[in-house]
Design a protein around this motif. Structure first.
Motif, PDB file in Angstrom:
ATOM      1  N   PHE A 207       0.831  -1.205   0.000  1.00  0.00           N
ATOM      2  CA  PHE A 207       0.000   0.000   0.000  1.00  0.00           C
ATOM      3  C   PHE A 207       0.865   1.254   0.000  1.00  0.00           C
ATOM      4  CE2 PHE A 207      -1.809   3.429   2.581  1.00  0.00           C
ATOM      5  CZ  PHE A 207      -2.981   3.707   1.892  1.00  0.00           C
ATOM      6  N   ILE A 208       1.896   1.270   0.840  1.00  0.00           N
ATOM      7  CA  ILE A 208       2.791   2.425   0.928  1.00  0.00           C
ATOM      8  C   ILE A 208       3.485   2.673  -0.402  1.00  0.00           C
ATOM      9  CG2 ILE A 208       4.947   3.241   1.996  1.00  0.00           C
ATOM     10  CD1 ILE A 208       3.960   1.782   4.588  1.00  0.00           C
ATOM     11  N   ALA A 209       4.009   1.622  -1.013  1.00  0.00           N
ATOM     12  CA  ALA A 209       4.707   1.773  -2.297  1.00  0.00           C
ATOM     13  C   ALA A 209       3.756   2.286  -3.378  1.00  0.00           C
ATOM     14  CB  ALA A 209       5.339   0.449  -2.708  1.00  0.00           C
ATOM     15  N   MET A 210       2.545   1.753  -3.422  1.00  0.00           N
ATOM     16  CA  MET A 210       1.578   2.185  -4.436  1.00  0.00           C
ATOM     17  C   MET A 210       1.160   3.634  -4.217  1.00  0.00           C
ATOM     18  SD  MET A 210       0.793  -0.313  -6.671  1.00  0.00           S
ATOM     19  CE  MET A 210      -0.921  -0.184  -7.186  1.00  0.00           C
ATOM     20  N   ARG A 211       0.981   4.026  -2.968  1.00  0.00           N
ATOM     21  CA  ARG A 211       0.605   5.416  -2.666  1.00  0.00           C
ATOM     22  C   ARG A 211       1.749   6.365  -3.022  1.00  0.00           C
ATOM     23  NH1 ARG A 211      -1.736   8.621  -2.141  1.00  0.00           N
ATOM     24  NH2 ARG A 211      -1.970   9.438  -0.034  1.00  0.00           N
ATOM     25  N   LEU A 212       2.975   5.987  -2.700  1.00  0.00           N
ATOM     26  CA  LEU A 212       4.119   6.826  -3.049  1.00  0.00           C
ATOM     27  C   LEU A 212       4.273   6.930  -4.561  1.00  0.00           C
ATOM     28  CD1 LEU A 212       6.713   5.632  -0.366  1.00  0.00           C
ATOM     29  CD2 LEU A 212       5.643   7.901  -0.498  1.00  0.00           C
ATOM     30  N   HIS A 378      13.211  13.494  -8.758  1.00  0.00           N
ATOM     31  CA  HIS A 378      11.838  13.790  -8.335  1.00  0.00           C
ATOM     32  C   HIS A 378      11.269  12.632  -7.515  1.00  0.00           C
ATOM     33  CE1 HIS A 378       7.613  14.889  -8.417  1.00  0.00           C
ATOM     34  NE2 HIS A 378       7.336  13.737  -9.026  1.00  0.00           N
ATOM     35  N   GLN A 379      11.437  11.412  -7.983  1.00  0.00           N
ATOM     36  CA  GLN A 379      10.912  10.264  -7.254  1.00  0.00           C
ATOM     37  C   GLN A 379      11.577  10.120  -5.887  1.00  0.00           C
ATOM     38  OE1 GLN A 379      11.503   6.960  -9.936  1.00  0.00           O
ATOM     39  NE2 GLN A 379       9.650   7.406 -11.116  1.00  0.00           N
ATOM     40  N   THR A 380      12.877  10.307  -5.843  1.00  0.00           N
ATOM     41  CA  THR A 380      13.599  10.224  -4.567  1.00  0.00           C
ATOM     42  C   THR A 380      13.079  11.260  -3.588  1.00  0.00           C
ATOM     43  OG1 THR A 380      15.582   9.448  -5.724  1.00  0.00           O
ATOM     44  CG2 THR A 380      15.881  10.303  -3.499  1.00  0.00           C
ATOM     45  N   ALA A 381      12.870  12.471  -4.055  1.00  0.00           N
ATOM     46  CA  ALA A 381      12.363  13.540  -3.194  1.00  0.00           C
ATOM     47  C   ALA A 381      10.953  13.243  -2.700  1.00  0.00           C
ATOM     48  CB  ALA A 381      12.389  14.873  -3.947  1.00  0.00           C
ATOM     49  N   ARG A 385      10.020  12.951   1.194  1.00  0.00           N
ATOM     50  CA  ARG A 385       9.100  13.924   1.805  1.00  0.00           C
ATOM     51  C   ARG A 385       7.846  13.263   2.377  1.00  0.00           C
ATOM     52  NH1 ARG A 385       9.950  17.179  -2.909  1.00  0.00           N
ATOM     53  NH2 ARG A 385       7.900  16.460  -3.640  1.00  0.00           N
ATOM     54  N   ASN A 386       7.396  12.187   1.748  1.00  0.00           N
ATOM     55  CA  ASN A 386       6.094  11.619   2.100  1.00  0.00           C
ATOM     56  C   ASN A 386       6.179  10.307   2.877  1.00  0.00           C
ATOM     57  OD1 ASN A 386       3.980  13.375   0.520  1.00  0.00           O
ATOM     58  ND2 ASN A 386       5.667  13.009  -0.917  1.00  0.00           N
ATOM     59  N   TRP A 387       7.385   9.844   3.161  1.00  0.00           N
ATOM     60  CA  TRP A 387       7.569   8.563   3.832  1.00  0.00           C
ATOM     61  C   TRP A 387       6.792   8.489   5.145  1.00  0.00           C
ATOM     62  CZ3 TRP A 387       8.814   3.649   3.554  1.00  0.00           C
ATOM     63  CH2 TRP A 387       9.215   2.949   4.712  1.00  0.00           C
ATOM     64  N   GLY A 427      15.477  12.978   1.391  1.00  0.00           N
ATOM     65  CA  GLY A 427      15.454  11.535   1.587  1.00  0.00           C
ATOM     66  C   GLY A 427      16.761  10.861   1.243  1.00  0.00           C
ATOM     67  N   PHE A 428      17.653  11.570   0.511  1.00  0.00           N
ATOM     68  CA  PHE A 428      18.924  10.961   0.145  1.00  0.00           C
ATOM     69  C   PHE A 428      20.054  11.638   0.897  1.00  0.00           C
ATOM     70  CE2 PHE A 428      22.855  10.972  -2.342  1.00  0.00           C
ATOM     71  CZ  PHE A 428      23.082   9.621  -2.422  1.00  0.00           C
TER      72      PHE A 428
END
Length: 436
Positions: A207-212, A378-381, A385-387, A427-428
């Protein structure tokens, strides 16, 4: 015993044509020596609205169509048959507690076709009759009943007849994990359950991966987390079903394994580069689709989804062109060390889970190096940010967060060789290690 079950020699393929809510007979598949041959019905070939099940593999013409060796059955028909979980349920139901040990080895493709549920992925169904279409299940089962049924199969316990019927509805869908099909009003869902062998809260993590992925701008299937019998259940909205005033319409689909013409036994040879070639040649909106496919590849690496095999990519088929489906099955996999590889090759025969490989392959997707890095950054950010917020949404325990962060999610292997390109990205941290 499953060996006592009379193996069927033929099955009839029914299809929902585009925009229709009832199926028509398309043809027949039958056993011949060590493979399965398909023929279109004469009545289907005379229809003005007939479409090929999949044109490159099963073109519309008279006569028998044998699968290309080493295939035993046309891949576009195999797409409509169960994968590991569905086969396990069918074997369990037919063989009782022997199903876990030998049921799968004793059953063939036609048995799986005819013993699985009718509400299978895509627009096909398999029947024993060419004249009368009879669906093999209702779609009003409760989550509690299917969850109880799945749990008993997972633990190798026998199923009562009513519980076996409850689980029948999910046997025709793919994947290896316990699941079922659920209807809620004008929506249909794939319901995924936890397993007794899970090392962490896998349904929550998916769920977390799909939401991210959604927050990162990928085209993904909508997901929800619910509770049933005090357990987490992931609901993934089906994108191959559309409600109408007259009933449900079904959208035809083919897997990337079918697009690539690969036998299941050689799925390890599937590559993103070869899939990109097919997108350029046969897909609608190829430029946009190539960027979406590239972004899915990099996102899988960033969240530790190494189960990105060719059955976890698919396309809608309208009889003439292909269109990429929303993403699904973005599920981070267990990982204890630093090394990891993707299920599909990224560049040449290389599949190591590294963004640098994706960057090398970017030109295959008609993407510049600058644009490729922009997508990755962008994906890393977005993940960084949303983790916490998405983990809170899933109510993921702190222990699982510590286990997953910088191991599955943003593992430092992903950035190897590109660390300086990601300095300053949320995040990095190039000085941090993914392992304690």
């Amino acid at each position: 015993m499953t060996s006592d079950i009379l193996r069927p020699r033929e099955a009839f393929v029914w299809i929902w044509l585009p925009g229709k809510t009832a199926p028509v007979i398309a043809g027949r598949v039958f056993a011949q020596d060590d493979h399965f041959v398909f023929t279109y019905g004469r009545s289907y070939l005379t229809r003005t609205d007939a479409i090929a099940i999949y044109e490159p593999e099963l073109p519309l013409h008279t006569g028998a169509i044998a699968p290309e060796p080493p295939l035993e059955i046309a891949n576009s028909l195999r797409d409509a048959t169960p994968d590991a979980w569905g086969r396990r349920v069918i074997a369990h139901r037919l063989a009782g507690d022997r199903g876990r040990a030998n049921g799968i080895a004793d059953l063939d493709e036609l048995t799986y076709m005819l013993k699985s549920g009718s509400d299978r992925i895509g627009a096909l169904d398999l029947q024993s009759s060419p004249r009368d279409y009879v669906a093999r299940e209702a779609d009003n089962e409760t989550l509690e009943r299917v969850l109880d049924s799945a749990d008993r199969v997972d633990r190798g316990l026998p199923l009562a007849p009513d519980l076996a019927e409850a689980l029948q509805h999910g046997t025709a869908i793919g994947g290896a994990r316990p699941k079922a099909l659920i209807r809620n009003g004008d929506s249909k869902f794939v319901a995924k359950f936890s397993s007794s062998t899970d090392a962490f809260s896998i349904v929550k993590v998916e769920f977390i991966a799909m939401r991210l992925a959604e927050l990162a701008g990928l085209d993904v299937a909508p997901v929800r987390l619910v509770r049933a019998m005090n357990r987490d259940v992931l609901l993934i909205r089906r994108f191959d079903r559309e409600p109408s005033a007259d009933g449900w319409m079904r959208r035809a689909m083919v897997s990337a394994l079918t697009l690539l013409g690969l036998d299941e036994r050689f799925a390890a040879h599937a590559s993103y580069e070869a899939l990109a070639d097919i997108v350029r040649a046969r897909f609608t909106a190829p430029t946009e689709t190539l960027e979406e496919l590239f972004a899915r590849m990099t996102f899988n690496i960033l969240v530790g989804n190494t189960d990105d095999h060719a059955r976890n990519h698919a396309a809608f088929w309208d009889g003439a062109r292909l269109t990429l489906t929303p993403a699904y099955d973005i599920c981070p996999q267990s990982r204890t060390g630093r090394e990891a590889s993707q299920a599909m090759q990224i560049f040449g025969r290389e599949r190591r889970s590294q963004l640098s490989l994706c960057l090398t392959a970017a030109s295959k997707f008609l993407i510049s190096d600058e644009r490729a890095l922009e997508i990755m950054r962008h994906q890393t950010a977005v993940i960084g940010r949303n983790w916490d917020a998405v983990c809170n949404e899933a109510q993921l325990p702190d222990a699982d967060r510590r286990l997953l962060w910088r191991r599955q999610f943003l593992n430092d292997l992903a950035f190897e060789g590109l660390e300086r390109r990601f300095d300053g990205v949320t995040g990095f941290d190039s000085s941090a290690s993914s392992l304690p």
